[in-house]
Design a protein around this motif. Structure first.
Motif, short mmCIF file in Angstrom:
data_model
loop_
_atom_site.label_atom_id
_atom_site.label_comp_id
_atom_site.label_asym_id
_atom_site.label_seq_id
_atom_site.Cartn_x
_atom_site.Cartn_y
_atom_site.Cartn_z
N SER A 1 -45.79 -13.94 25.39
CA SER A 1 -44.41 -14.26 25.00
C SER A 1 -44.13 -13.79 23.58
O SER A 1 -43.06 -13.20 23.31
CB SER A 1 -44.17 -15.77 25.09
OG SER A 1 -44.27 -16.23 26.43
N LYS A 2 -45.05 -14.01 22.69
CA LYS A 2 -44.86 -13.59 21.30
C LYS A 2 -44.77 -12.07 21.19
O LYS A 2 -44.00 -11.54 20.38
CB LYS A 2 -46.01 -14.11 20.43
CG LYS A 2 -45.98 -15.61 20.19
CD LYS A 2 -47.16 -16.04 19.35
CE LYS A 2 -47.14 -17.53 19.07
NZ LYS A 2 -48.33 -17.97 18.28
N ALA A 3 -45.55 -11.37 22.01
CA ALA A 3 -45.51 -9.90 21.99
C ALA A 3 -44.14 -9.38 22.43
O ALA A 3 -43.64 -8.39 21.88
CB ALA A 3 -46.61 -9.34 22.90
N ILE A 4 -43.55 -10.04 23.41
CA ILE A 4 -42.21 -9.64 23.85
C ILE A 4 -41.19 -9.84 22.74
O ILE A 4 -40.40 -8.94 22.43
CB ILE A 4 -41.81 -10.45 25.11
CG1 ILE A 4 -42.70 -10.08 26.29
CG2 ILE A 4 -40.34 -10.21 25.46
CD1 ILE A 4 -42.52 -10.97 27.50
N ILE A 5 -41.20 -11.02 22.13
CA ILE A 5 -40.24 -11.34 21.08
C ILE A 5 -40.42 -10.44 19.87
O ILE A 5 -39.46 -9.84 19.36
CB ILE A 5 -40.37 -12.82 20.67
CG1 ILE A 5 -40.03 -13.74 21.85
CG2 ILE A 5 -39.46 -13.13 19.48
CD1 ILE A 5 -40.36 -15.19 21.61
N ASP A 6 -41.66 -10.33 19.39
CA ASP A 6 -41.93 -9.50 18.21
C ASP A 6 -41.65 -8.03 18.48
O ASP A 6 -41.17 -7.31 17.61
CB ASP A 6 -43.39 -9.68 17.76
CG ASP A 6 -43.67 -11.08 17.24
OD1 ASP A 6 -42.71 -11.78 16.88
OD2 ASP A 6 -44.85 -11.47 17.19
N GLY A 7 -41.93 -7.60 19.71
CA GLY A 7 -41.68 -6.22 20.06
C GLY A 7 -40.21 -5.88 19.98
O GLY A 7 -39.82 -4.88 19.35
N PHE A 8 -39.36 -6.71 20.57
CA PHE A 8 -37.93 -6.45 20.53
C PHE A 8 -37.39 -6.50 19.10
O PHE A 8 -36.49 -5.72 18.74
CB PHE A 8 -37.18 -7.45 21.40
CG PHE A 8 -37.28 -7.17 22.88
CD1 PHE A 8 -37.19 -5.88 23.37
CD2 PHE A 8 -37.47 -8.22 23.79
CE1 PHE A 8 -37.28 -5.61 24.72
CE2 PHE A 8 -37.55 -7.96 25.15
CZ PHE A 8 -37.46 -6.65 25.62
N LYS A 9 -37.92 -7.40 18.28
CA LYS A 9 -37.49 -7.47 16.88
C LYS A 9 -37.75 -6.17 16.15
O LYS A 9 -37.00 -5.79 15.24
CB LYS A 9 -38.21 -8.63 16.17
CG LYS A 9 -37.70 -10.01 16.52
CD LYS A 9 -38.46 -11.07 15.75
CE LYS A 9 -37.95 -12.46 16.06
NZ LYS A 9 -38.72 -13.51 15.34
N ASN A 10 -38.81 -5.49 16.55
CA ASN A 10 -39.21 -4.24 15.89
C ASN A 10 -38.82 -3.00 16.69
O ASN A 10 -39.27 -1.90 16.39
CB ASN A 10 -40.72 -4.25 15.64
CG ASN A 10 -41.14 -5.32 14.65
OD1 ASN A 10 -40.77 -5.26 13.48
ND2 ASN A 10 -41.88 -6.30 15.11
N GLY A 11 -37.98 -3.20 17.72
CA GLY A 11 -37.51 -2.06 18.51
C GLY A 11 -38.55 -1.48 19.44
O GLY A 11 -38.44 -0.33 19.86
N LEU A 12 -39.56 -2.29 19.79
CA LEU A 12 -40.62 -1.83 20.69
C LEU A 12 -40.65 -2.68 21.95
O LEU A 12 -40.41 -3.89 21.89
CB LEU A 12 -41.98 -1.89 19.99
CG LEU A 12 -42.11 -1.06 18.70
CD1 LEU A 12 -43.44 -1.35 18.03
CD2 LEU A 12 -41.97 0.42 19.01
N ILE A 13 -40.96 -2.08 23.08
CA ILE A 13 -40.94 -2.78 24.36
C ILE A 13 -42.36 -2.92 24.89
O ILE A 13 -43.05 -1.92 25.09
CB ILE A 13 -40.07 -2.03 25.38
CG1 ILE A 13 -38.66 -1.81 24.81
CG2 ILE A 13 -40.00 -2.79 26.70
CD1 ILE A 13 -37.79 -0.93 25.66
N SER A 14 -42.80 -4.15 25.11
CA SER A 14 -44.19 -4.38 25.51
C SER A 14 -44.37 -4.46 27.02
O SER A 14 -45.47 -4.23 27.51
CB SER A 14 -44.69 -5.69 24.87
OG SER A 14 -43.95 -6.80 25.34
#
Length: 285
Positions: free
Chosen positions: A258-271
């Motif tokens: 879940s954290k990877a999804i949230i942090d990824g979108f914040k940084n413009g990256l899709i996990s």
């Protein structure tokens, strides 16, 4: 979060040609599980929707679910095709928890139903008028989310609008450019317009590793079997983050995935692979 989708039932009862929901196994959420979820989401949001792809009007004891949400201090959004409307639904949905009711009117166009368009819309208009005499607080939205580049939907939309305005005793404006996104019919009754969207799929051809989405930041969904997913488009739980019947929602949202999804979108990256293949997400880029 802006809104959390809690699916009471996966049963829709229709087979819209633009929606893949008919392939799902039917399940319903128990009152016990629903109560647990309401208690856990009330600190995350004030608005919940009783919908992912199932139709909440197919739940016979809908009032009991509404009572639970009201006690939790939550505002409820109802989305339905309107095909299964019963005369008693005006009274059932005249509930202090109900914030708005959305009718997906393109569902008639996507099915071969045994009633005419006029009969279908008459039932919805009758509900609207009955509900409005009981309730002046909650909104009713008529959704025509079917815009296509070739404007092939326009004649259907025009017919729907003319019939609804006539049945509600209102006058349809002549200037169509004035309602690109919404159109008022009567007090707190609106038409909403949007594009026909493509459901995300692992088989989709378009792929992008970069971009942004509101999944898990502004919205999330809990399916009728308790599975938690980042957004309301993941109706098959491809991105299954956990099950609230087995663990707390807090633990699920605190997981590494879940954290990877949230942090990824914040940084413009899709996990997640499904998110990479989601065309709807491009609206937020």
């Amino acid at each position: 979060m802006k809104k959390i989708y809690i699916e009471l039932t996966s049963k829709c009862g229709l087979s819209c040609n633009f929606c893949p929901s008919a392939t799902r196994t039917t399940s319903s959420m128990s009152l016990e599980l629903f109560r647990k979820i309401n208690d856990e989401v009330k600190d995350l949001t004030k608005d919940i929707a009783y919908h992912v792809v199932g139709d909440p009007l197919l739940v016979n004891n809908l009032g009991e679910y509404l009572d639970i949400s009201y006690k939790a201090g939550l505002n409820v959004h109802i989305t339905t095709a309107g095909y299964y409307l019963k005369p008693s639904d005006a009274q059932t949905l005249n509930h202090p928890a109900v914030k708005q009711i959305n009718f997906s009117l393109n569902s008639y166009r996507g099915n071969n139903l045994p009633i005419s368009l006029d009969e279908y819309l008459q039932n919805i208009a009758d509900f609207t008028l009955a509900f409005r005499t009981l309730n002046t607080k909650s909104f009713i939205n008529y959704r025509l989310w079917n815009k296509e580049e070739d404007n092939s939907q326009q004649s259907y939309n025009d017919e729907v609008m003319h019939k609804i305005f006539d049945k509600l005793g209102a006058s349809l404006p002549d200037e169509k450019s004035a309602f690109e996104q919404r159109l008022r019919v009567i007090s707190k009754v609106l038409f909403n317009f949007d594009s026909l969207f493509e459901w995300p799929s692992l088989e989709a051809n378009h792929v992008s590793d970069t971009g942004y989405c509101h999944g898990l930041s502004s919205q999330m969904a809990i399916l009728s079997n308790g599975e938690v997913v980042p957004c309301c488009f993941d109706y098959e739980a491809v991105i299954n983050l956990g099950n609230v019947e087995k663990e707390s929602l807090q633990n699920i949202l605190s997981s590494d995935r879940s954290k990877a999804i949230i942090d990824g979108f914040k940084n413009g990256l899709i996990s997640e692979e499904l998110c990479k293949r989601c065309a709807y997400r491009s609206k937020f880029d």
